[in-house]
Write an enzyme that holds these catalytic residues in place. Structure first.
Site, mmCIF file in Angstrom:
data_model
loop_
_atom_site.group_PDB
_atom_site.id
_atom_site.type_symbol
_atom_site.label_atom_id
_atom_site.label_comp_id
_atom_site.label_asym_id
_atom_site.label_seq_id
_atom_site.Cartn_x
_atom_site.Cartn_y
_atom_site.Cartn_z
ATOM 1 N N ASP A 156 0.841 -1.190 0.000
ATOM 2 C CA ASP A 156 0.000 0.000 0.000
ATOM 3 C C ASP A 156 0.883 1.249 0.000
ATOM 4 O O ASP A 156 1.939 1.251 -0.634
ATOM 5 C CB ASP A 156 -0.927 -0.033 1.224
ATOM 6 C CG ASP A 156 -2.292 0.562 0.932
ATOM 7 O OD1 ASP A 156 -2.357 1.774 0.673
ATOM 8 O OD2 ASP A 156 -3.295 -0.178 0.968
ATOM 9 N N HIS A 229 -3.909 5.907 3.261
ATOM 10 C CA HIS A 229 -4.561 4.683 2.788
ATOM 11 C C HIS A 229 -3.916 3.435 3.389
ATOM 12 O O HIS A 229 -4.594 2.526 3.885
ATOM 13 C CB HIS A 229 -4.482 4.653 1.259
ATOM 14 C CG HIS A 229 -5.331 3.617 0.601
ATOM 15 N ND1 HIS A 229 -4.924 2.312 0.445
ATOM 16 C CD2 HIS A 229 -6.556 3.696 0.018
ATOM 17 C CE1 HIS A 229 -5.857 1.633 -0.197
ATOM 18 N NE2 HIS A 229 -6.865 2.445 -0.456
ATOM 19 N N SER A 562 -11.009 -1.180 -1.126
ATOM 20 C CA SER A 562 -9.737 -1.108 -0.399
ATOM 21 C C SER A 562 -9.940 -1.372 1.080
ATOM 22 O O SER A 562 -9.037 -1.858 1.770
ATOM 23 C CB SER A 562 -9.099 0.273 -0.563
ATOM 24 O OG SER A 562 -8.426 0.393 -1.786
#
Length: 781
Positions: A156, A229, A562
């Site tokens: 990520d 994220h 996600s």
């Protein structure tokens, strides 16, 4: 279903030319050299080289030294090699010119060469909602010592190590099998790793080769997460329990990951301009060598043939080494045929809602109240006793314009100042529309869904008072504006609401099937919570992710597949800790066959985009049920050679298969009659275009992982267009009989224009092992 029919002929055409890449995105670099991933035959290394890296270096040098640059000088091989791969697969990533590319393809030992491609990210209550935490207590399921032996690799944007979600209090040292490391860089030292974050690495060479050097003054060229994220997904996987977690008062409670005892290894592969396949492959290769047990990958890059999909090839190598790979399905819904990451050896995860919402109210000047959703919390609240003028720069939701979508530079201050602006969703991020309204002097925003989003409500942490509404409510508000000369409204916010019904619901944005590469493999595999998920956040960015946002929070609420992917990754880690000898396929089987397909009103799961029942093309096998997945009764196991046989049955040529045969020097044994015979937990029967074919027979083998002496009987759904016979109809297991093969015969009675859905269930007093079934009749040519 109408959308599915409309795209059916496209699917048929695609299947006739399955070797074509559908989506490929490459970066640009002001050089004639581009990055290519070169797959090498591990066994072809000449004896004069001491190791594979020496061989690869010699090969690239021979190719580049023979090239002539425009100035008539020999090419320089310095810095041409970006990565070498040697664990999950074998090969090298290198920058080559067009002439050099042609030359390298002719070299001995080169199996395949593909260009570097760009991937994008698919961007507290979920443990309780999933049954992993008791409602009457703040305590969670007790940890077993084996929980600490599982390491989850998260590919990520990195990690924010100071988050309380990565507190390692009470944890033992990293497991003995762990070989990872913490790489230092700006803002990140080796001391930032601990017994929770046991590894942190960065992969940027492919990105820099395509996009130029990373500006280290504005971006951390280290494992530190500037985007947020990666921190969010890592904490969702295995964050430590944090009491009092919230986003500015919203979703207050205890935040924890799915497997709080598991370790995290952060592999930073995504940067400001995207994520490149050469970096992703290097991270997968390194993660497998480091000793991860699970890989969580919340990104995707469109869809292409199995052998051309770098992530597919890398995941195959990881699977061969016993690593479970979980990938996000994509945010291309509700359009059909919008999935990414569809390889059968990965878990493809769609998104669903939870029973928690963040309601907000719109009061029109007529006194009518309408409900939406929002996470707004700020000083710019609107008075509930005052009405504010409304303005909309569009005509209707089917005729969107730049100004109706409130794109940057489209709103003029004289027409917006002091008003609540109605903005249509589309093109720009939702929170960015609010920033545009704020900059133009607006006092609030009503964000309206279009047909693409339906009635789904995704809450956002806006910079001004803003409420998101569904398509039907949006139309009503626009009608009110069009028919009232001095239309007004005000906005108010109600905080957090629990026990929402119905839930779960399949998210409108969650990508949908069918699996365009192989109709015989049902995708997505499962759905998991992916809407309005609270988890840890970076300290470098505000909760809106806008650079103009000065707010800083320890937690944030995000939506996307996600977010659903790390839920499955974490649950897979739990299963791995309880069943350390289970294969990745057995773990996925447990997740799929125990999934449920009814909401908390005991009605079939619904699709948020249409409020109608969802299908296996939307929810796969169903919504994950972690506690039942720990004890599934039976599993459908699949080995690496079985997956390879599936590829053989898909008609891949020998030159296309070689990228999957590198370790065991695999060969096609033709043990599968067709792709549908792969021992997959879901069953998809495809009747071909030839109407003379009236019967399809598929085979499955189940392995008993419950009590040694067990008996199961079969229950089969009824279908309009076909009869279904399962033989045998009973399964009798004993200490001597642990595996049983059964066959399913589908006999067409009436060819249907659309697929039919149902299930085959093996039941006893304790277990219910459910396989979703899809029957498809291809249109006659």
């Amino acid at each position: 279903m109408a959308k599915f029919i409309a795209k059916w002929w496209f699917l048929v055409v695609f299947l006739s030319c399955v070797g074509t890449t559908i989506v490929t995105s490459t970066g640009s670099f002001p050089s004639t050299h581009k990055t290519y991933i070169i797959y090498m035959d591990k066994w072809a290394k000449p004896q004069e080289f001491n190791d594979h890296n020496q061989w690869y270096s010699s090969l690239i040098k021979s190719v580049t030294s023979a090239a002539i640059n425009p100035q008539g000088e020999s090419g320089d091989d310095d810095d041409r090699i970006i990565y070498t791969y040697g664990t999950a697969f074998h090969g090298v990533a290198a920058r080559l010119s067009g002439e050099e590319l042609e030359r390298v393809q002719q070299q001995y030992g080169v199996m395949a060469v593909f260009p570097d491609t760009m991937y994008q990210l698919h961007t507290t209550r979920s443990p309780l909602f999933l049954g992993l935490e008791r409602q009457d207590s703040t305590s969670t399921l007790s940890y077993n010592p084996s929980d600490y032996d599982v390491v989850v690799g998260v590919l990520d944007t990195g990690v924010w190590p100071e988050s309380p979600s990565f507190n390692d209090t009470g944890m033992t040292p990293a497991p003995a099998h762990w070989r990872g490391a913490c790489e230092a860089g700006r803002g990140f030292t080796r001391r930032h790793c601990n017994k929770k974050i046991v590894g942190a690495r960065v992969f940027y060479r492919g990105y820099e080769a395509a996009s130029g050097k990373i500006n280290e003054q504005v971006e951390y060229k280290s494992p530190r997460d500037q985007d947020g994220h990666g921190t969010h997904t890592a904490a969702t996987v295995s964050g430590a329990p944090v009491r009092g977690a919230n986003l500015m008062g919203y979703a207050y409670g205890t935040a924890r990951g799915m497997a709080p005892g598991a370790r995290i290894a952060a592999y930073k592969v995504c940067w400001t301009g995207g994520c490149f396949s050469s970096d992703i492959l290097s991270a997968v290769d390194r993660a497998v060598a480091d000793g991860v047990n699970v890989l969580s990958i919340s990104l995707g890059g469109g869809i292409s043939s199995y052998f051309r999909d770098s992530l597919s090839v890398g995941a195959f190598g990881a699977m061969e080494k016993g690593v479970f790979v979980s990938c996000s399905a994509g945010n291309g819904g509700p359009d059909p045929i919008s999935l990414t990451n569809v390889s059968p050896w990965v878990a493809t995860v769609g998104a669903s809602t939870m029973d928690r919402d963040f309601p907000a109210t719109i009061k029109l000047g007529t006194g009518q109240y309408l409900t939406g959703a929002s996470l707004y919390k700020g000083r710019r609240n609107l008075s509930p006793n005052k009405q504010y003028p409304l303005v909309y720069h569009g005509s209707n939701s089917t005729n969107l314009t730049p100004s109706s979508m409130c794109l940057e530079g489209t709103l003029d201050r004289p027409s917006v100042a002091g008003k609540i602006v109605i903005c249509d969703r589309g093109i720009s991020p939702r929170v960015e529309k609010g920033q545009v309204v704020k900059d133009a002097g607006g006092v609030g925003m009503i964000l309206t869904n279009t047909a693409a989003n339906g009635e789904e409500l995704v809450a956002d942490c806006h910079l001004l008072p803003a409420v998101a509404v569904g398509e039907s409510t949006g139309k009503l508000i626009k009608q009110h504006y069009a028919t009232h000369r001095d239309a007004t409204a005000t906005l108010s916010f109600q905080g957090t609401k629990l026990k929402i019904r119905p839930s779960p619901v399949v998210a409108a944005f969650s990508s949908r099937g069918p699996n365009i590469l192989s109709l015989e493999i049902l995708k997505p595999d499962v759905v998991a919570p992916g809407v309005n998920i609270l988890a840890a956040w970076t300290g470098a960015l505000g909760p809106s992710s806008l650079p103009t946002d000065p707010r800083r929070t320890k937690f944030n609420i995000l939506s996307g597949t996600s977010m659903s992917c790390p839920h499955v990754s974490g649950v897979a880690a739990l299963i791995k800790s309880k069943h350390p000898n289970w294969s990745p396929a057995a773990i996925k089987s447990a997740l799929m066959t125990t999934a449920y397909i009814h909401d908390n009103m005991q009605k079939p799961l619904k699709d948020a985009s249409s409020a109608t029942p969802s299908t296996p093309y939307d929810h796969g096998a169903g919504h994950i049920n972690p506690l039942k997945a720990l004890d599934p009764g039976l599993v459908y196991d699949i080995g690496a050679q079985d997956y390879f046989e599936f590829l053989c049955a898909q008609g891949l040529t020998s030159s296309e298969l070689v990228v999957f045969s590198k370790f065991a020097n695999r060969r096609c044994r033709h043990s599968l009659r067709n792709g549908g015979d792969l021992n997959y937990p879901a069953i998809s029967a495809v009747f071909p275009e030839n109407t003379n074919v009236t019967a399809v027979t598929l085979h499955r083998t189940v392995t008993n992982v419950g009590p040694a002496v067990s008996s199961y009987r079969v229950v089969v759904s009824a279908f309009r267009g076909a009869s279904v016979r399962v033989e045998p109809a009973r399964l009798e297991f004993s200490s001597a009989v642990k595996k049983i093969t059964y066959k399913v015969t589908f006999v067409s009675k009436s060819r249907q224009s659309t697929p039919e859905f149902g299930a085959i269930i093996w039941k006893n007093a304790v277990h219910k092992v459910r396989s979703p079934v899809v029957i498809t009749w291809l249109p006659p040519l």
